[in-house]
Motif scaffolding. Sequence first.
Motif, PDB file in Angstrom:
ATOM      1  N   SER A 239     -13.553  -2.258-116.312  1.00  0.00           N
ATOM      2  CA  SER A 239     -12.193  -1.718-116.359  1.00  0.00           C
ATOM      3  C   SER A 239     -11.906  -1.723-114.637  1.00  0.00           C
ATOM      4  CB  SER A 239     -12.037  -0.239-116.651  1.00  0.00           C
ATOM      5  OG  SER A 239     -10.940   0.609-116.065  1.00  0.00           O
ATOM      6  N   ASN A 240     -12.638  -1.270-113.901  1.00  0.00           N
ATOM      7  CA  ASN A 240     -12.456  -1.503-112.310  1.00  0.00           C
ATOM      8  C   ASN A 240     -13.800  -1.447-111.713  1.00  0.00           C
ATOM      9  OD1 ASN A 240     -12.910   1.404-111.784  1.00  0.00           O
ATOM     10  ND2 ASN A 240     -10.951   1.644-112.854  1.00  0.00           N
TER      11      ASN A 240
ATOM     12  N   ARG B  26     -15.197   0.028-107.881  1.00  0.00           N
ATOM     13  CA  ARG B  26     -15.063   0.678-106.489  1.00  0.00           C
ATOM     14  C   ARG B  26     -16.403   0.505-105.426  1.00  0.00           C
ATOM     15  NH1 ARG B  26     -12.069   5.520-109.202  1.00  0.00           N
ATOM     16  NH2 ARG B  26     -12.265   4.982-111.270  1.00  0.00           N
TER      17      ARG B  26
ATOM     18  N   TYR C 199     -17.796   2.774-102.417  1.00  0.00           N
ATOM     19  CA  TYR C 199     -17.705   3.909-101.667  1.00  0.00           C
ATOM     20  C   TYR C 199     -18.843   3.849-100.336  1.00  0.00           C
ATOM     21  CZ  TYR C 199     -15.386   6.564-105.490  1.00  0.00           C
ATOM     22  OH  TYR C 199     -14.538   7.005-106.589  1.00  0.00           O
TER      23      TYR C 199
ATOM     24  N   THR D  74     -16.724   0.726-113.679  1.00  0.00           N
ATOM     25  CA  THR D  74     -16.187   1.613-114.654  1.00  0.00           C
ATOM     26  C   THR D  74     -16.115   0.915-115.929  1.00  0.00           C
ATOM     27  OG1 THR D  74     -14.693   2.813-113.163  1.00  0.00           O
ATOM     28  CG2 THR D  74     -14.182   2.972-115.471  1.00  0.00           C
TER      29      THR D  74
ATOM     30  N   TYR E  22     -13.840   6.637-120.603  1.00  0.00           N
ATOM     31  CA  TYR E  22     -14.601   5.569-119.305  1.00  0.00           C
ATOM     32  C   TYR E  22     -15.843   6.166-118.897  1.00  0.00           C
ATOM     33  CZ  TYR E  22      -9.506   4.569-119.416  1.00  0.00           C
ATOM     34  OH  TYR E  22      -8.444   4.331-119.710  1.00  0.00           O
TER      35      TYR E  22
ATOM     36  N   LEU F 174     -18.451   5.910-115.586  1.00  0.00           N
ATOM     37  CA  LEU F 174     -18.924   4.871-114.152  1.00  0.00           C
ATOM     38  C   LEU F 174     -20.406   4.664-114.356  1.00  0.00           C
ATOM     39  CD1 LEU F 174     -16.296   6.250-113.661  1.00  0.00           C
ATOM     40  CD2 LEU F 174     -16.934   6.659-111.262  1.00  0.00           C
TER      41      LEU F 174
ATOM     42  N   PHE G 275     -23.094   3.930-111.417  1.00  0.00           N
ATOM     43  CA  PHE G 275     -23.144   3.519-110.080  1.00  0.00           C
ATOM     44  C   PHE G 275     -24.750   2.677-109.590  1.00  0.00           C
ATOM     45  CE2 PHE G 275     -20.903   6.950-108.194  1.00  0.00           C
ATOM     46  CZ  PHE G 275     -20.348   7.678-109.332  1.00  0.00           C
ATOM     47  N   GLY G 276     -24.404   1.802-108.590  1.00  0.00           N
ATOM     48  CA  GLY G 276     -25.435   1.123-107.951  1.00  0.00           C
ATOM     49  C   GLY G 276     -26.309   1.979-107.280  1.00  0.00           C
TER      50      GLY G 276
END
Lengths: 114, 113
Positions: free
Chosen positions: A31-32, A34, A36, A93, A100, A102, A104-105
């Motif tokens: 989906s997307n 990001r 951080y 995502t 949805y 998420l 995380f790495g």
Amino acid sequence: KNQVEQSPQSLIILEGKNCTLQCNYTVSPFSNLRWYKQDTGRGPVSLTIMTFSENTKSNGRYTATLDADTKQSSLHITASQLSDSASYICVVTVSGAGSYQLTFGKGTKLSVIP
Amino acid sequence: NAGVTQTPKFQVLKTGQSMTLQCAQDMNHNSMYWYRQDPGMGLRLIYYSASEGTTDKGEVPNGYNVSRLNKREFSLRLESAAPSQTSVYFCASNMRQTLFGYTFGSGTRLTVV
């Protein structure tokens, strides 16, 4: 299994130098993505968010790229400053069936030294 | 502009004790989340609330309960703390589930001895 792999695990650079952090993902359906920034003892703060159709997005000295075909993203930091010392987290995502999730790495810990 | 406020910032518990982590946001966000962050691991979702009145389990819900008290507040409860729950806990919120950027709190560092 959905995974987000970041490299390097840690990085030390001299103030003023540029650096590039990598993120590879095996998430589907995408989906997307990001990026951080997380300062020590603080919560993550959003730098950029990119959808499937976006290749590049900038936020000041931070430039993120996305190649959805190879499932790779990078975060390029230009003219690093001491305040850039932090962990940088890539988050992808997954979307599907109206919900949805998420992934995380583990983050890249960047240290900028004088 | 407080954003997401978490309390307490630090807590030490004995095994078997209970406690509630508090989270409040003042951005009129619909969705709220609880994550834990452990060394060498990415953030993992414990529970989330897509909107006021709803809560759902995340990736690692065992040993936790949540309450979405109102639109602003989302609490996380440990009924019987275990050393495996030693972690840093982050609360986050966003306007609508996941399409928008998250705002994170500054975290609660919990140690269970």
